[in-house]
Design a protein around this motif. Structure first.
Motif, short mmCIF file in Angstrom:
data_model
loop_
_atom_site.label_atom_id
_atom_site.label_comp_id
_atom_site.label_asym_id
_atom_site.label_seq_id
_atom_site.Cartn_x
_atom_site.Cartn_y
_atom_site.Cartn_z
N MET A 1 -26.69 -42.50 -0.77
CA MET A 1 -27.77 -41.57 -0.51
C MET A 1 -27.28 -40.15 -0.80
O MET A 1 -26.17 -39.78 -0.48
CB MET A 1 -28.20 -41.70 0.96
CG MET A 1 -29.43 -40.92 1.25
SD MET A 1 -30.23 -41.43 2.76
CE MET A 1 -29.46 -40.34 3.93
N VAL A 2 -28.14 -39.34 -1.39
CA VAL A 2 -27.80 -37.97 -1.77
C VAL A 2 -28.11 -37.04 -0.61
O VAL A 2 -29.18 -37.08 -0.02
CB VAL A 2 -28.62 -37.55 -3.01
CG1 VAL A 2 -28.36 -36.10 -3.35
CG2 VAL A 2 -28.31 -38.45 -4.18
N ASP A 3 -27.14 -36.19 -0.28
CA ASP A 3 -27.34 -35.18 0.75
C ASP A 3 -28.02 -33.98 0.11
O ASP A 3 -27.41 -33.23 -0.67
CB ASP A 3 -26.00 -34.79 1.37
CG ASP A 3 -26.16 -33.76 2.48
OD1 ASP A 3 -27.30 -33.50 2.91
OD2 ASP A 3 -25.13 -33.23 2.92
N THR A 4 -29.29 -33.78 0.40
CA THR A 4 -30.09 -32.73 -0.22
C THR A 4 -29.55 -31.35 0.07
O THR A 4 -29.47 -30.49 -0.82
CB THR A 4 -31.56 -32.82 0.25
OG1 THR A 4 -32.02 -34.15 0.04
CG2 THR A 4 -32.43 -31.87 -0.51
N ARG A 5 -29.13 -31.11 1.31
CA ARG A 5 -28.62 -29.78 1.66
C ARG A 5 -27.34 -29.45 0.89
O ARG A 5 -27.16 -28.33 0.44
CB ARG A 5 -28.37 -29.70 3.17
CG ARG A 5 -29.65 -29.57 3.94
CD ARG A 5 -29.39 -29.37 5.42
NE ARG A 5 -30.33 -30.22 6.12
CZ ARG A 5 -30.07 -31.11 7.04
NH1 ARG A 5 -28.86 -31.25 7.47
NH2 ARG A 5 -31.00 -31.84 7.58
N ALA A 6 -26.47 -30.44 0.74
CA ALA A 6 -25.23 -30.23 -0.01
C ALA A 6 -25.54 -29.94 -1.48
O ALA A 6 -24.91 -29.09 -2.11
CB ALA A 6 -24.33 -31.44 0.10
N LEU A 7 -26.52 -30.64 -2.01
CA LEU A 7 -26.92 -30.42 -3.40
C LEU A 7 -27.47 -29.01 -3.60
O LEU A 7 -27.13 -28.32 -4.56
CB LEU A 7 -27.96 -31.46 -3.82
CG LEU A 7 -28.43 -31.42 -5.25
CD1 LEU A 7 -27.28 -31.61 -6.22
CD2 LEU A 7 -29.49 -32.48 -5.48
N GLY A 12 -26.47 -23.29 -5.51
CA GLY A 12 -26.36 -21.86 -5.20
C GLY A 12 -27.64 -21.09 -5.43
O GLY A 12 -27.61 -19.97 -5.91
N GLY A 13 -28.77 -21.69 -5.12
CA GLY A 13 -30.04 -20.99 -5.29
C GLY A 13 -30.51 -20.91 -6.73
O GLY A 13 -31.42 -20.17 -7.04
N LYS A 14 -29.89 -21.66 -7.61
CA LYS A 14 -30.26 -21.63 -9.03
C LYS A 14 -31.26 -22.72 -9.38
O LYS A 14 -31.38 -23.11 -10.52
CB LYS A 14 -29.02 -21.77 -9.89
CG LYS A 14 -28.06 -20.63 -9.72
CD LYS A 14 -26.83 -20.83 -10.53
CE LYS A 14 -25.84 -19.72 -10.21
NZ LYS A 14 -24.57 -19.95 -10.82
N LEU A 15 -31.97 -23.17 -8.39
CA LEU A 15 -32.96 -24.22 -8.59
C LEU A 15 -34.25 -23.60 -9.12
O LEU A 15 -34.77 -22.64 -8.55
CB LEU A 15 -33.24 -24.94 -7.26
CG LEU A 15 -34.21 -26.10 -7.30
CD1 LEU A 15 -33.62 -27.23 -8.15
CD2 LEU A 15 -34.47 -26.60 -5.90
N SER A 16 -34.74 -24.12 -10.22
CA SER A 16 -36.02 -23.64 -10.75
C SER A 16 -36.87 -24.85 -11.09
O SER A 16 -36.37 -25.86 -11.56
CB SER A 16 -35.83 -22.77 -11.98
OG SER A 16 -35.31 -23.53 -13.04
N LEU A 17 -38.15 -24.72 -10.84
CA LEU A 17 -39.06 -25.81 -11.11
C LEU A 17 -39.59 -25.69 -12.53
O LEU A 17 -39.97 -24.61 -12.97
CB LEU A 17 -40.23 -25.76 -10.12
CG LEU A 17 -39.83 -25.92 -8.65
CD1 LEU A 17 -41.06 -25.73 -7.77
CD2 LEU A 17 -39.22 -27.27 -8.41
N PRO A 18 -39.64 -26.81 -13.26
CA PRO A 18 -40.16 -26.76 -14.63
C PRO A 18 -41.68 -26.58 -14.62
O PRO A 18 -42.35 -26.85 -13.64
CB PRO A 18 -39.77 -28.13 -15.19
CG PRO A 18 -39.69 -29.02 -14.01
CD PRO A 18 -39.19 -28.14 -12.88
N SER A 19 -42.17 -26.12 -15.74
CA SER A 19 -43.61 -25.97 -15.88
C SER A 19 -44.27 -27.34 -15.90
O SER A 19 -43.67 -28.32 -16.32
CB SER A 19 -43.94 -25.26 -17.19
OG SER A 19 -43.41 -23.98 -17.17
N LEU A 20 -45.49 -27.37 -15.45
CA LEU A 20 -46.24 -28.60 -15.46
C LEU A 20 -46.53 -29.02 -16.89
O LEU A 20 -47.05 -28.22 -17.67
CB LEU A 20 -47.55 -28.43 -14.70
CG LEU A 20 -47.44 -27.99 -13.25
CD1 LEU A 20 -48.82 -27.64 -12.71
CD2 LEU A 20 -46.82 -29.09 -12.43
#
Length: 91
Positions: A1-7, A12-20
């Motif tokens: 199971m993947v630990d979401t918080r650790a990921l 480092g806040g570099k998460l970006s959502l792709p365009s639909l």
């Protein structure tokens, strides 16, 4: 199971959502349609706020050197042109 918080910490806040993908297809369709104007393309872009924000940010960049701030997506599309918009949408 993947630990979401650790990921999230690793990213480092570099998460970006792709365009639909639906919005990307609609933008491309509107750009190719000879009956569509910049207002139509701008309306389609507004369905995807992150993409609309990216278009506005680029139109307001120092590269274009405008004297006034662009706040309308259709105006930003006019400034950028369809070739540049195509590149932005496909990123």
């Amino acid at each position: 199971m993947v630990d979401t918080r650790a990921l999230i910490r690793k990213l480092g806040g570099k998460l970006s959502l792709p365009s639909l993908p639906r919005v990307v297809e609609e933008v491309q369709r509107a750009m190719k349609d000879p009956r569509s104007g910049m207002q139509d393309v701008g309306r389609v872009l507004m369905a995807d706020p992150p993409l609309a924000a990216r278009v506005l940010r680029i139109a307001n960049s120092a590269y274009y050197g405008l004297q006034v701030q662009v706040v309308d997506v259709a105006h930003a599309v006019t400034i950028l042109g369809l070739d540049t918009l195509q590149s932005i949408v496909l990123q």
